[in-house]
Scaffold this motif. Sequence first.
Motif, PDB file in Angstrom:
ATOM      1  N   PRO A 190       0.818  -1.233   0.000  1.00 56.57           N
ATOM      2  CA  PRO A 190       0.000   0.000   0.000  1.00 56.57           C
ATOM      3  C   PRO A 190       0.841   1.268   0.000  1.00 56.57           C
ATOM      4  CG  PRO A 190      -0.841  -1.573   1.605  1.00 56.57           C
ATOM      5  CD  PRO A 190       0.475  -2.105   1.139  1.00 56.57           C
ATOM      6  N   LEU A 191       1.905   1.317   0.800  1.00 55.79           N
ATOM      7  CA  LEU A 191       2.735   2.514   0.852  1.00 55.79           C
ATOM      8  C   LEU A 191       3.514   2.722  -0.440  1.00 55.79           C
ATOM      9  CD1 LEU A 191       4.086   2.357   4.526  1.00 55.79           C
ATOM     10  CD2 LEU A 191       2.264   3.802   3.607  1.00 55.79           C
ATOM     11  N   ALA A 192       3.932   1.624  -1.067  1.00 53.03           N
ATOM     12  CA  ALA A 192       4.684   1.725  -2.322  1.00 53.03           C
ATOM     13  C   ALA A 192       3.793   2.146  -3.485  1.00 53.03           C
ATOM     14  CB  ALA A 192       5.358   0.392  -2.642  1.00 53.03           C
ATOM     15  N   SER A 193       2.475   2.042  -3.335  1.00 52.50           N
ATOM     16  CA  SER A 193       1.564   2.405  -4.434  1.00 52.50           C
ATOM     17  C   SER A 193       1.353   3.917  -4.533  1.00 52.50           C
ATOM     18  CB  SER A 193       0.209   1.716  -4.236  1.00 52.50           C
ATOM     19  OG  SER A 193      -0.440   2.206  -3.077  1.00 52.50           O
ATOM     20  N   LEU A 194       1.838   4.666  -3.542  1.00 54.07           N
ATOM     21  CA  LEU A 194       1.708   6.123  -3.585  1.00 54.07           C
ATOM     22  C   LEU A 194       2.688   6.708  -4.594  1.00 54.07           C
ATOM     23  CD1 LEU A 194       1.434   6.753   0.262  1.00 54.07           C
ATOM     24  CD2 LEU A 194      -0.433   6.615  -1.401  1.00 54.07           C
ATOM     25  N   LYS A 195       2.213   7.624  -5.427  1.00 52.76           N
ATOM     26  CA  LYS A 195       3.026   8.123  -6.539  1.00 52.76           C
ATOM     27  C   LYS A 195       3.795   9.398  -6.219  1.00 52.76           C
ATOM     28  CE  LYS A 195       0.202   5.978 -10.131  1.00 52.76           C
ATOM     29  NZ  LYS A 195      -0.574   6.178 -11.375  1.00 52.76           N
ATOM     30  N   ARG A 196       3.471  10.041  -5.108  1.00 56.00           N
ATOM     31  CA  ARG A 196       4.214  11.231  -4.695  1.00 56.00           C
ATOM     32  C   ARG A 196       4.933  10.945  -3.399  1.00 56.00           C
ATOM     33  NH1 ARG A 196      -0.576  14.322  -5.540  1.00 56.00           N
ATOM     34  NH2 ARG A 196      -0.719  14.449  -3.271  1.00 56.00           N
ATOM     35  N   ILE A 197       6.165  11.370  -3.299  1.00 53.91           N
ATOM     36  CA  ILE A 197       6.919  11.127  -2.070  1.00 53.91           C
ATOM     37  C   ILE A 197       6.336  11.938  -0.925  1.00 53.91           C
ATOM     38  CG2 ILE A 197       8.681  12.929  -2.377  1.00 53.91           C
ATOM     39  CD1 ILE A 197      10.739  10.769  -1.474  1.00 53.91           C
ATOM     40  N   ASP A 198       5.692  13.080  -1.237  1.00 61.71           N
ATOM     41  CA  ASP A 198       5.092  13.887  -0.186  1.00 61.71           C
ATOM     42  C   ASP A 198       3.945  13.155   0.495  1.00 61.71           C
ATOM     43  OD1 ASP A 198       4.786  16.533   1.207  1.00 61.71           O
ATOM     44  OD2 ASP A 198       2.805  16.424   0.263  1.00 61.71           O
ATOM     45  N   SER A 199       3.342  12.175  -0.176  1.00 64.14           N
ATOM     46  CA  SER A 199       2.262  11.402   0.423  1.00 64.14           C
ATOM     47  C   SER A 199       2.737  10.563   1.599  1.00 64.14           C
ATOM     48  CB  SER A 199       1.620  10.488  -0.637  1.00 64.14           C
ATOM     49  OG  SER A 199       1.129  11.237  -1.726  1.00 64.14           O
ATOM     50  N   LEU A 200       4.057  10.395   1.715  1.00 67.80           N
ATOM     51  CA  LEU A 200       4.621   9.595   2.797  1.00 67.80           C
ATOM     52  C   LEU A 200       5.036  10.441   3.998  1.00 67.80           C
ATOM     53  CD1 LEU A 200       6.875   7.319   0.555  1.00 67.80           C
ATOM     54  CD2 LEU A 200       4.773   6.618   1.709  1.00 67.80           C
ATOM     55  N   LYS A 201       4.674  11.716   4.013  1.00 66.46           N
ATOM     56  CA  LYS A 201       5.188  12.599   5.063  1.00 66.46           C
ATOM     57  C   LYS A 201       4.701  12.183   6.455  1.00 66.46           C
ATOM     58  CE  LYS A 201       1.527  16.026   4.182  1.00 66.46           C
ATOM     59  NZ  LYS A 201       1.268  17.404   3.721  1.00 66.46           N
ATOM     60  N   ALA A 368       4.491   7.817 -13.437  1.00 62.41           N
ATOM     61  CA  ALA A 368       3.255   8.090 -12.708  1.00 62.41           C
ATOM     62  C   ALA A 368       2.027   8.071 -13.617  1.00 62.41           C
ATOM     63  CB  ALA A 368       3.348   9.439 -12.000  1.00 62.41           C
ATOM     64  N   SER A 369       2.227   8.279 -14.905  1.00 63.42           N
ATOM     65  CA  SER A 369       1.100   8.321 -15.833  1.00 63.42           C
ATOM     66  C   SER A 369       0.857   6.984 -16.518  1.00 63.42           C
ATOM     67  CB  SER A 369       1.340   9.402 -16.897  1.00 63.42           C
ATOM     68  OG  SER A 369       2.519   9.127 -17.631  1.00 63.42           O
ATOM     69  N   ASP A 370       1.641   5.960 -16.175  1.00 60.64           N
ATOM     70  CA  ASP A 370       1.470   4.624 -16.754  1.00 60.64           C
ATOM     71  C   ASP A 370       1.209   3.648 -15.617  1.00 60.64           C
ATOM     72  OD1 ASP A 370       1.703   2.120 -17.957  1.00 60.64           O
ATOM     73  OD2 ASP A 370       3.173   2.834 -19.424  1.00 60.64           O
ATOM     74  N   ASN A 371      -0.050   3.423 -15.301  1.00 62.29           N
ATOM     75  CA  ASN A 371      -0.408   2.611 -14.138  1.00 62.29           C
ATOM     76  C   ASN A 371       0.067   1.169 -14.248  1.00 62.29           C
ATOM     77  OD1 ASN A 371      -1.673   4.755 -12.848  1.00 62.29           O
ATOM     78  ND2 ASN A 371      -3.661   4.334 -13.798  1.00 62.29           N
ATOM     79  N   LEU A 372       0.012   0.601 -15.454  1.00 64.24           N
ATOM     80  CA  LEU A 372       0.420  -0.790 -15.617  1.00 64.24           C
ATOM     81  C   LEU A 372       1.911  -0.943 -15.359  1.00 64.24           C
ATOM     82  CD1 LEU A 372      -0.196  -3.694 -16.404  1.00 64.24           C
ATOM     83  CD2 LEU A 372       0.164  -3.056 -18.812  1.00 64.24           C
ATOM     84  N   ARG A 373       2.719  -0.075 -15.966  1.00 71.34           N
ATOM     85  CA  ARG A 373       4.171  -0.143 -15.760  1.00 71.34           C
ATOM     86  C   ARG A 373       4.518   0.124 -14.295  1.00 71.34           C
ATOM     87  NH1 ARG A 373       5.962   3.969 -18.717  1.00 71.34           N
ATOM     88  NH2 ARG A 373       7.535   5.016 -17.454  1.00 71.34           N
ATOM     89  N   PHE A 374       3.833   1.074 -13.702  1.00 69.81           N
ATOM     90  CA  PHE A 374       4.051   1.416 -12.294  1.00 69.81           C
ATOM     91  C   PHE A 374       3.765   0.202 -11.407  1.00 69.81           C
ATOM     92  CE2 PHE A 374       2.748   3.023  -8.169  1.00 69.81           C
ATOM     93  CZ  PHE A 374       3.646   4.049  -7.918  1.00 69.81           C
ATOM     94  N   ALA A 375       2.646  -0.482 -11.655  1.00 67.49           N
ATOM     95  CA  ALA A 375       2.261  -1.631 -10.830  1.00 67.49           C
ATOM     96  C   ALA A 375       3.213  -2.804 -11.025  1.00 67.49           C
ATOM     97  CB  ALA A 375       0.825  -2.054 -11.173  1.00 67.49           C
ATOM     98  N   LEU A 376       3.597  -3.069 -12.279  1.00 66.95           N
ATOM     99  CA  LEU A 376       4.486  -4.208 -12.556  1.00 66.95           C
ATOM    100  C   LEU A 376       5.864  -4.005 -11.924  1.00 66.95           C
ATOM    101  CD1 LEU A 376       3.604  -5.007 -16.295  1.00 66.95           C
ATOM    102  CD2 LEU A 376       3.000  -6.337 -14.252  1.00 66.95           C
ATOM    103  N   ILE A 377       6.421  -2.808 -12.069  1.00 72.91           N
ATOM    104  CA  ILE A 377       7.746  -2.538 -11.498  1.00 72.91           C
ATOM    105  C   ILE A 377       7.683  -2.597  -9.977  1.00 72.91           C
ATOM    106  CG2 ILE A 377       9.491  -0.734 -11.175  1.00 72.91           C
ATOM    107  CD1 ILE A 377       9.066   0.080 -14.060  1.00 72.91           C
ATOM    108  N   SER A 378       6.653  -2.014  -9.385  1.00 74.62           N
ATOM    109  CA  SER A 378       6.520  -2.031  -7.925  1.00 74.62           C
ATOM    110  C   SER A 378       6.398  -3.451  -7.403  1.00 74.62           C
ATOM    111  CB  SER A 378       5.297  -1.207  -7.492  1.00 74.62           C
ATOM    112  OG  SER A 378       5.415   0.131  -7.906  1.00 74.62           O
ATOM    113  N   THR A 379       5.534  -4.246  -8.047  1.00 71.61           N
ATOM    114  CA  THR A 379       5.336  -5.633  -7.622  1.00 71.61           C
ATOM    115  C   THR A 379       6.617  -6.444  -7.768  1.00 71.61           C
ATOM    116  OG1 THR A 379       3.012  -5.519  -8.294  1.00 71.61           O
ATOM    117  CG2 THR A 379       3.966  -7.703  -7.988  1.00 71.61           C
TER     118      THR A 379
END
Length: 466
Positions: A190-201, A368-379
């Motif tokens: 869940p924390l890795a799915s956030l796309k902005r680092i500021d979301s982790l403040k 951040a604008s490519d959800n599939l690539r973002f999800a695959l790399i994160s996973t």
Amino acid sequence: MTIERSIKPTKEKKSRKSSKQAKVVNERSPLLPTKHEEDGGFDEFDGASFSGAVFNLSTTIVGAGIMSLPATMKVLGLILGIAVIIFMAFLTEASIELLLRFSRTSKSVSYGGLMGDTFGKYGRMLLQICVLINNVGVLIVYMIIIGDVLSGSTSSGVHHPGVLEGWFGVHWWNGRFFVLLVTALAIFAPLASLKRIDSLKFTSALSVGLAVVFLVITVGITLYKLISGTILMPRLLPDVYDLTSFFKLFTVVPVLVTAYICHYNVHSIDNELEDNTQIKAVVRTSLTLCSSVYVMTSLFGFLLFGDATLDDVLSNFDSNLGIPYGSLLNDAVRISYAAHLMLVFPIVFYPLRLNFDGLLFPSARPLASDNLRFALISTGLIGLTFLGANFIPSIWDAFQFTGATAAVCIGFIFPAAVTLRDRYGIATKKDKILCIFMIVLAVFSNVVAIYSDAFALFKKNASPRE
């Protein structure tokens, strides 16, 4: 992508729209869009606050390295050890200042972009590879330690029970594999799915708070034992009696370098700041906070355990502390540290994902604008660290070499090389002298440290046959 990003902050929507329309493809773009260029869904984000940036950068700095610092006092002594911790903070601030100054001049908005601007695509790729080596190693070590703390570990035939094992006994659900699987799915994903680092403040603020909890408990235990007279006078200066003991002093440098590495996240935090003229103050505040925590942890950790201080001081909290409620305090220390690492994980994971994507897909649209690539790399990256923590539990020795080498390049060698290359003619004579000093210190100390660690490891492995 070349993104002409003004140093003066603006909140006008017209400016944002015009900057979006002015995008030009170039290798110097950040791997994720900045707050001025992000596409739909982030239009209401006006920039990160000063406090949020401080917490995120502080969390990047304070990781597993804090637990190795008391052991450096065994080598250096209290006086020299504390002096070196403070010196490394000033050296880290100087290297980050050089990165930011040259980034502003070259209009680069990422570390990789600056390396690419200075040394071409191979320079950028070298930086990205070093970040991958350093961060994958760090994250695997984090998961290994979390597993050790919660599920226990076995070393040299001796089993050290974990917190869950001590509370509930041995069960399948508190074994290493299942505990790390739940941690990865329930916390890291869940924390890795956030796309902005500021979301982790907020998690970063909690992480810093947990590090302070560890420090407060350690200080409390130490003061109690000082008052009761059960603590001996610690070594104040290093014990140097021959050339070998002198070279051993340099083995602490990789530990100190790794403890302060945060350079790979500075540009991401800078890009999201509401007022990016505050980035120098953010860096200075974070380094002051972290170096204070480091000094206090080193001082009181070494006072508490003396020459019995282990390489990972957390292991010292396995034993009887000889104080009231010692078992309860042991568990509090270990749980707070494990929770701290869980919240540090996404901050270190963020630049790992960016650089991995930049290395494999340098010409692709922003991650951040490519959800599939973002999800695959994160996973894939979370899966890699999970497998490493479960099936390579002895990886710590390997990352003493690869992690320290990559970290020293990221923190000192690359910023110094950019300055000495001085493509825009802005480096002063003082800058160049400082950079030569950083490179000489980094190369010499790490060569000596790697040699000493390799020799010690070889001797340890060879001793049973003697």
